[in-house]
Design a protein around this motif. Sequence first.
Motif, PDB file in Angstrom:
ATOM      1  N   MET A  82     -19.152   1.661  14.889  1.00  0.00           N
ATOM      2  CA  MET A  82     -17.974   1.304  14.084  1.00  0.00           C
ATOM      3  C   MET A  82     -17.768   2.706  12.887  1.00  0.00           C
ATOM      4  O   MET A  82     -16.767   2.951  12.750  1.00  0.00           O
ATOM      5  CB  MET A  82     -18.248   0.356  13.055  1.00  0.00           C
ATOM      6  N   SER A  83     -18.830   3.279  12.351  1.00  0.00           N
ATOM      7  CA  SER A  83     -18.662   4.481  11.552  1.00  0.00           C
ATOM      8  C   SER A  83     -18.187   5.721  12.290  1.00  0.00           C
ATOM      9  O   SER A  83     -17.168   6.275  11.684  1.00  0.00           O
ATOM     10  CB  SER A  83     -20.058   4.790  11.107  1.00  0.00           C
ATOM     11  N   ALA A  84     -18.070   5.821  13.586  1.00  0.00           N
ATOM     12  CA  ALA A  84     -17.494   6.710  14.354  1.00  0.00           C
ATOM     13  C   ALA A  84     -16.070   6.561  14.206  1.00  0.00           C
ATOM     14  O   ALA A  84     -15.132   7.512  14.398  1.00  0.00           O
ATOM     15  CB  ALA A  84     -17.974   6.774  15.797  1.00  0.00           C
ATOM     16  N   ILE A  85     -15.487   5.359  14.420  1.00  0.00           N
ATOM     17  CA  ILE A  85     -13.997   5.044  14.224  1.00  0.00           C
ATOM     18  C   ILE A  85     -13.477   5.248  13.056  1.00  0.00           C
ATOM     19  O   ILE A  85     -12.441   5.621  12.766  1.00  0.00           O
ATOM     20  CB  ILE A  85     -13.800   3.809  14.797  1.00  0.00           C
ATOM     21  N   LEU A  86     -14.392   4.891  12.004  1.00  0.00           N
ATOM     22  CA  LEU A  86     -13.895   4.887  10.502  1.00  0.00           C
ATOM     23  C   LEU A  86     -13.827   6.019   9.856  1.00  0.00           C
ATOM     24  O   LEU A  86     -13.039   6.566   9.040  1.00  0.00           O
ATOM     25  CB  LEU A  86     -14.788   3.794   9.723  1.00  0.00           C
ATOM     26  N   LEU A  87     -14.577   7.212  10.462  1.00  0.00           N
ATOM     27  CA  LEU A  87     -14.541   8.584  10.141  1.00  0.00           C
ATOM     28  C   LEU A  87     -13.172   9.149  10.172  1.00  0.00           C
ATOM     29  O   LEU A  87     -12.466   9.856   9.018  1.00  0.00           O
ATOM     30  CB  LEU A  87     -15.626   9.524  10.561  1.00  0.00           C
ATOM     31  N   THR A  88     -12.785   8.934  11.357  1.00  0.00           N
ATOM     32  CA  THR A  88     -11.428   9.441  11.783  1.00  0.00           C
ATOM     33  C   THR A  88     -10.442   8.742  10.869  1.00  0.00           C
ATOM     34  O   THR A  88      -9.322   9.519  10.198  1.00  0.00           O
ATOM     35  CB  THR A  88     -11.118   9.593  13.191  1.00  0.00           C
ATOM     36  N   LEU A  89     -10.503   7.592  10.832  1.00  0.00           N
ATOM     37  CA  LEU A  89      -9.370   6.891   9.819  1.00  0.00           C
ATOM     38  C   LEU A  89      -9.451   7.202   8.330  1.00  0.00           C
ATOM     39  O   LEU A  89      -8.328   7.300   7.669  1.00  0.00           O
ATOM     40  CB  LEU A  89      -9.833   5.208  10.091  1.00  0.00           C
ATOM     41  N   SER A  90     -10.695   7.601   7.838  1.00  0.00           N
ATOM     42  CA  SER A  90     -10.783   7.594   6.536  1.00  0.00           C
ATOM     43  C   SER A  90     -10.314   9.304   6.144  1.00  0.00           C
ATOM     44  O   SER A  90      -9.492   9.520   5.207  1.00  0.00           O
ATOM     45  CB  SER A  90     -12.312   7.944   6.012  1.00  0.00           C
ATOM     46  N   VAL A  91     -10.414   9.955   7.126  1.00  0.00           N
ATOM     47  CA  VAL A  91      -9.692  11.475   7.036  1.00  0.00           C
ATOM     48  C   VAL A  91      -8.205  11.286   6.810  1.00  0.00           C
ATOM     49  O   VAL A  91      -7.637  12.141   5.936  1.00  0.00           O
ATOM     50  CB  VAL A  91     -10.142  12.313   7.921  1.00  0.00           C
ATOM     51  N   LYS A  92      -7.557  10.510   7.574  1.00  0.00           N
ATOM     52  CA  LYS A  92      -6.167  10.267   7.697  1.00  0.00           C
ATOM     53  C   LYS A  92      -5.688   9.321   6.620  1.00  0.00           C
ATOM     54  O   LYS A  92      -4.549   9.827   5.926  1.00  0.00           O
ATOM     55  CB  LYS A  92      -5.679   9.690   8.994  1.00  0.00           C
ATOM     56  N   TYR A  93      -6.256   8.436   6.075  1.00  0.00           N
ATOM     57  CA  TYR A  93      -5.803   7.241   5.376  1.00  0.00           C
ATOM     58  C   TYR A  93      -6.748   7.094   3.737  1.00  0.00           C
ATOM     59  O   TYR A  93      -6.178   6.310   3.295  1.00  0.00           O
ATOM     60  CB  TYR A  93      -5.460   6.180   5.992  1.00  0.00           C
ATOM     61  N   GLY A  94      -7.580   7.724   3.913  1.00  0.00           N
ATOM     62  CA  GLY A  94      -8.542   7.533   2.843  1.00  0.00           C
ATOM     63  C   GLY A  94      -9.328   6.245   2.854  1.00  0.00           C
ATOM     64  O   GLY A  94      -9.265   5.479   3.713  1.00  0.00           O
ATOM     65  N   ILE A  95     -10.239   6.042   1.957  1.00  0.00           N
ATOM     66  CA  ILE A  95     -10.996   5.071   2.019  1.00  0.00           C
ATOM     67  C   ILE A  95     -10.102   3.639   1.775  1.00  0.00           C
ATOM     68  O   ILE A  95     -10.425   2.574   2.387  1.00  0.00           O
ATOM     69  CB  ILE A  95     -12.240   4.743   0.680  1.00  0.00           C
ATOM     70  N   GLN A  96      -9.262   3.577   1.093  1.00  0.00           N
ATOM     71  CA  GLN A  96      -8.185   2.627   0.858  1.00  0.00           C
ATOM     72  C   GLN A  96      -7.807   1.946   2.416  1.00  0.00           C
ATOM     73  O   GLN A  96      -7.523   1.059   2.519  1.00  0.00           O
ATOM     74  CB  GLN A  96      -7.220   2.772  -0.033  1.00  0.00           C
ATOM     75  N   GLY A  97      -7.331   3.213   2.940  1.00  0.00           N
ATOM     76  CA  GLY A  97      -6.793   2.761   4.381  1.00  0.00           C
ATOM     77  C   GLY A  97      -7.924   2.142   5.329  1.00  0.00           C
ATOM     78  O   GLY A  97      -7.508   1.514   5.931  1.00  0.00           O
ATOM     79  N   VAL A  98      -9.261   2.610   5.161  1.00  0.00           N
ATOM     80  CA  VAL A  98     -10.414   1.875   6.016  1.00  0.00           C
ATOM     81  C   VAL A  98     -10.530   0.474   5.529  1.00  0.00           C
ATOM     82  O   VAL A  98     -10.321  -0.406   6.357  1.00  0.00           O
ATOM     83  CB  VAL A  98     -11.653   2.752   5.763  1.00  0.00           C
ATOM     84  N   LEU A  99     -10.411   0.309   4.023  1.00  0.00           N
ATOM     85  CA  LEU A  99     -10.490  -0.963   3.681  1.00  0.00           C
ATOM     86  C   LEU A  99      -9.378  -2.041   4.060  1.00  0.00           C
ATOM     87  O   LEU A  99      -9.781  -3.076   4.458  1.00  0.00           O
ATOM     88  CB  LEU A  99     -10.547  -1.061   2.302  1.00  0.00           C
ATOM     89  N   MET A 100      -8.186  -1.404   4.108  1.00  0.00           N
ATOM     90  CA  MET A 100      -7.031  -2.196   4.658  1.00  0.00           C
ATOM     91  C   MET A 100      -7.177  -2.608   5.977  1.00  0.00           C
ATOM     92  O   MET A 100      -6.915  -3.832   6.424  1.00  0.00           O
ATOM     93  CB  MET A 100      -5.691  -1.412   4.068  1.00  0.00           C
ATOM     94  N   ALA A 101      -7.539  -1.351   6.687  1.00  0.00           N
ATOM     95  CA  ALA A 101      -7.721  -1.766   8.186  1.00  0.00           C
ATOM     96  C   ALA A 101      -8.813  -2.871   8.598  1.00  0.00           C
ATOM     97  O   ALA A 101      -8.591  -3.417   9.389  1.00  0.00           O
ATOM     98  CB  ALA A 101      -7.969  -0.340   8.868  1.00  0.00           C
ATOM     99  N   GLY A 102      -9.820  -2.828   7.718  1.00  0.00           N
ATOM    100  CA  GLY A 102     -10.826  -3.513   7.895  1.00  0.00           C
ATOM    101  C   GLY A 102     -10.384  -5.056   7.587  1.00  0.00           C
ATOM    102  O   GLY A 102     -10.782  -5.993   8.386  1.00  0.00           O
TER     103      GLY A 102
END
Length: 550
Positions: A82-102
């Motif tokens: 999961m962290s492998a997917i989230l790392l790329t996502l956090s770079v593009k949309y920030g932590i808020q993007g990660v939390l919303m996607a989650g």
Amino acid sequence: MFFTKFVSDLRTEFKGYNAKAFSKDLMAGLTVAAVALPLALAFGVSSGADAAAGLVTAIFAGLFIGAFSGASYQISGPTGAMSAILLTLSVKYGIQGVLMAGFISGAILVLAAVFKIGRLVSYIPSPVITGFTSGIAIIIALGQIDNFFGTKSEGSDAIEKLISYGKLGFSPNWTAVIFGAAVVLIMLIYPKKLTAYVPSSLASIIIVLVANMIIFPDAPKVAEVGDIPKSLFTNNALLKSGFDLSNIKNLITPAISIAALGMIESLLCGASAGKMKNEKIDATRELVAQGVGNMIIPLFGGVPATAAIARTSVAIKSGGQTRIVSIFHSVTLILSMFLLGGVMSRIPLSALAGVLMVTAWRMNEWESIKQIFSKHLKESRLQFIVTMIATVVFDLTIAIVAGVVAAMLIFILKSSKLEVAVSGVDTDKLADKGVSGDHTRTRVIYISGPLFFGTQDVLTNKINELKHTSSIVLSMRGVPNIDDSAINELDSIYGELKQKNKNIVFCGVCKTVMGKLEQAGFVEKIGKNNFYWDAVEALKGIEKKDTAKI
């Protein structure tokens, strides 16, 4: 009905529960927490968030997902995949993007449970799963190069970060490297008999942490975990910051990837661990638990979670009896956060990177990989390699689709081979069966395999090779299916032979193929009298036609 079955399963699970079972659950919970603590910190950092987010994820996953899980043994939390997917996502949309996607992924998982999509996991070939796991392991390892070496890179994924070193340069912090290498070495040589008391990951982190605090008591020379707030809410918690809907459209696709990974990991973990405990997982309830849990976790600032086979297997091997193990593990992590937060803040990031490097190596299903490459399983090798490369280069959903498509294409190519054999007629051997005519210019063509647009030319070419024949018996007993293109080809073959005043009859046509021939009007066109049960009857039919001509 859903809740009724859940209550019924709980009664079965806790039937005869006593102080002895409680003590086993307590000890198993403490053991799992010891394993989960360093991993939670590491996966929190590696997902692009921070160590606190990893702890919050493990805590609430253990409380909510564990309590309502589809089995008594599942332990959920942040994972490497999961962290492998989230790392790329956090770079593009920030932590808020990660939390919303989650949060969105949680809703998708609940829908997947409602529509019982979980059963699709069983259709994913094992080489695809193995290739995906290896691809994720590569991403995790590549993603930890900065932390391990104390360097800086740029890019939204592991490949781009590697390439960026050519522009930015690569200047390791050798203190960080020593700490990271020490963790790797300790985990590799750690005695197995001590693992039951203190996991190798925790022991190595403690040793490096103490060394860091002694060598650099005030001014650390390496990047550290940093402040861990004594709160179950991180600074980025959705309950604090609110829901940012500005990127909602862009987050749908990543959310689907997160949900797909959560479903695959959780159900595969449940199936594997279920064999260890001889207890079958309720896939629908597990997806509901994962879905609801992943909608709750972002509210507190945690990243998406899934069931983890490492922690789950530790829970079972430690004697865990019920889902209380998951709750005890969470309570232990809460106490660690409040009591040891100051100490954990001094853990070098390179030490956590070392833990993840070893974890990435151990994630690979080496026995399965060895079997794939040692037993000349060419199809499995292709599925494995395609999925692994697609995982590293693209993302989870594309990787799984690529692997499954490769598997389907391989299966189609293997199963679509058409074999055509031509045989003459030995009338002496068939005399006792009533065959007595002159069949020196008769040929029986035996077809085996599906007859469709991709194989029809094989039959046509074989028939064109027969120059000196007057009659052809087309034995189709080995043809399981036929398509419209092949029917049209049979129509053309029939027309050409008829123009040359040659007979063609059919025998052994199965019910499915006959139905399609009838629907296409082919049977009506050439007449039912040209279809026979077997070759002997077909030869008799040819004799009658020859007699009629005379």
